[in-house]
Enzyme design. Structure first.
Site, short mmCIF file in Angstrom:
data_model
loop_
_atom_site.label_atom_id
_atom_site.label_comp_id
_atom_site.label_asym_id
_atom_site.label_seq_id
_atom_site.Cartn_x
_atom_site.Cartn_y
_atom_site.Cartn_z
N CYS A 1 -16.73 -29.98 -1.96
CA CYS A 1 -17.42 -29.79 -0.69
C CYS A 1 -16.95 -28.47 -0.08
O CYS A 1 -15.79 -28.35 0.32
CB CYS A 1 -17.06 -30.98 0.20
SG CYS A 1 -17.97 -31.06 1.72
N CYS B 1 3.00 1.55 -6.43
CA CYS B 1 2.83 0.09 -6.55
C CYS B 1 2.03 -0.24 -7.81
O CYS B 1 0.91 0.22 -7.98
CB CYS B 1 2.11 -0.45 -5.31
SG CYS B 1 1.78 -2.22 -5.42
#
Ligand SMILES: [Zn+2]
Length: 332
Positions: free
Chosen positions: A183, A230
């Site tokens: 749902c 990074c």
């Protein structure tokens, strides 16, 4: 007048050239002093907290490596207030109000935050509850289930496996063959019709060259190592390259075996965030990888990259053959 202008310009040129020389020296030093064969074994997989941060791929071939918290925050900041409330604060949209409830087109429903495919139109059904419902997910590994005891009930919450966003709940009163009713909140999903082009984050890894799963398992191409800030960003860009079979984040150099991400962030282990690139030299050359590497990061930023400071973000190239060394030095 012209002389007073020329002097600052000359000074500026010297400063720029000095900066380029320093960066060039840094990269050359890394290349020149590193014995690749010895260092390759030091490419240890990163870990976040005590969990492994090595890349994870689902059975259907998608990158489901959990995103770092700051990356999720950046993506979530682009959401409208209602989507933010529901996906980041575990909210629920009112029944019969979602824009995907009555969508009957063929296509795929992806995470509104990170783009991971979550549900397919093939498994959608009308549950009569007022929320979009599916009897099974796109891939069970793309969903994380969690016990939710809020609102005086015990329910099973569903989260995106890659970004952790709240999606909805799953109940055991659905139709065959699974008996499940997933749902969902419409605003937690983004729908792409079958004929639409999917963005890279919604495609399987190495989508250009067949299924990611197949290519990852037969990744026997040439290897190259690059450090450019990074590692998640560097890994992401290399993965976009046609002919790149795989790109994985880890560490080079350093003096601690199997460091955790937290250890590396203390700036005391001496590691550089590094990406291992596996590529098919018949489809993409090492030279092309070098060109991309110097576009995707700025080597003149010493021991940092953009907002990330620290020597773990230093630039580096590690060769695995004399040919790679020659090409890298010539390119620099
Ligand atoms: Zn997501």
């Amino acid at each position: 007048m012209s002389r007073s202008r020329a002097l600052p310009l000359a000074v500026a040129l010297v400063i720029v050239m000095a900066g380029l020389f320093l960066a060039s020296s840094l990269v050359k030093r890394l290349i020149g002093t590193t014995e690749a064969s010895a260092r390759v074994t030091q490419l240890t997989q990163a870990s976040r907290r005590s969990d492994s941060m090595s890349p994870r791929y689902s059975e259907s071939g998608y990158d489901i490596t959990p995103l770092q918290r700051d990356r999720v925050a950046t993506l979530a900041a682009k959401l409208d207030p209602e989507a933010y409330r529901i996906t980041q604060k575990s909210g629920t949209e009112p029944a019969f109000c979602g824009n995907l409830l009555d969508n009957h087109k063929d296509g795929v429903y992806v995470c509104v935050v990170c783009g991971l495919p979550l549900f397919s139109s093939q498994n959608k059904f009308n549950s009569g509850t007022g929320w979009p419902s599916f009897y099974q997910p796109f891939d069970p590994q793309h969903i994380v289930r969690k016990v939710d005891t809020s609102l005086f009930m015990v329910r099973t919450e569903e989260l995106c496996a890659r970004c952790g966003s709240h999606l909805g709940h799953v109940f055991e009163d659905g139709p065959p063959p699974t008996g499940e009713r997933h749902c969902l909140n419409s605003v937690a999903l983004k729908f792409y019709e079958k004929s639409a082009a999917l963005p890279p984050e919604s495609q399987p890894v190495n989508a250009g060259g067949g299924s990611g799963k197949t290519e990852l398992r037969s990744a026997t191409g040439e290897v190259a190592y690059f450090a450019g800030g990074c590692f998640w960003g560097v890994q992401h860009y290399f993965k976009l390259g046609p002919g790149v079979l795989d790109a994985a984040s880890g560490y080079m150099q350093g003096h601690v075996d199997h460091p955790t991400y937290r250890q590396v962030c203390t700036d005391t282990t001496g590691h550089a965030e590094t990406v291992k690139v596996v590529f098919d030299p018949k489809r993409i050359t090492y030279r092309r990888l070098l060109e991309a590497f110097f576009v995707m990061h700025d080597p003149t930023q010493l021991n940092r990259q953009g907002p990330d400071f620290g020597d773990q973000y230093r630039s580096g190239i590690w060769y695995v053959s004399d040919e790679q060394r020659r090409e890298a030095e010539a390119y620099i």
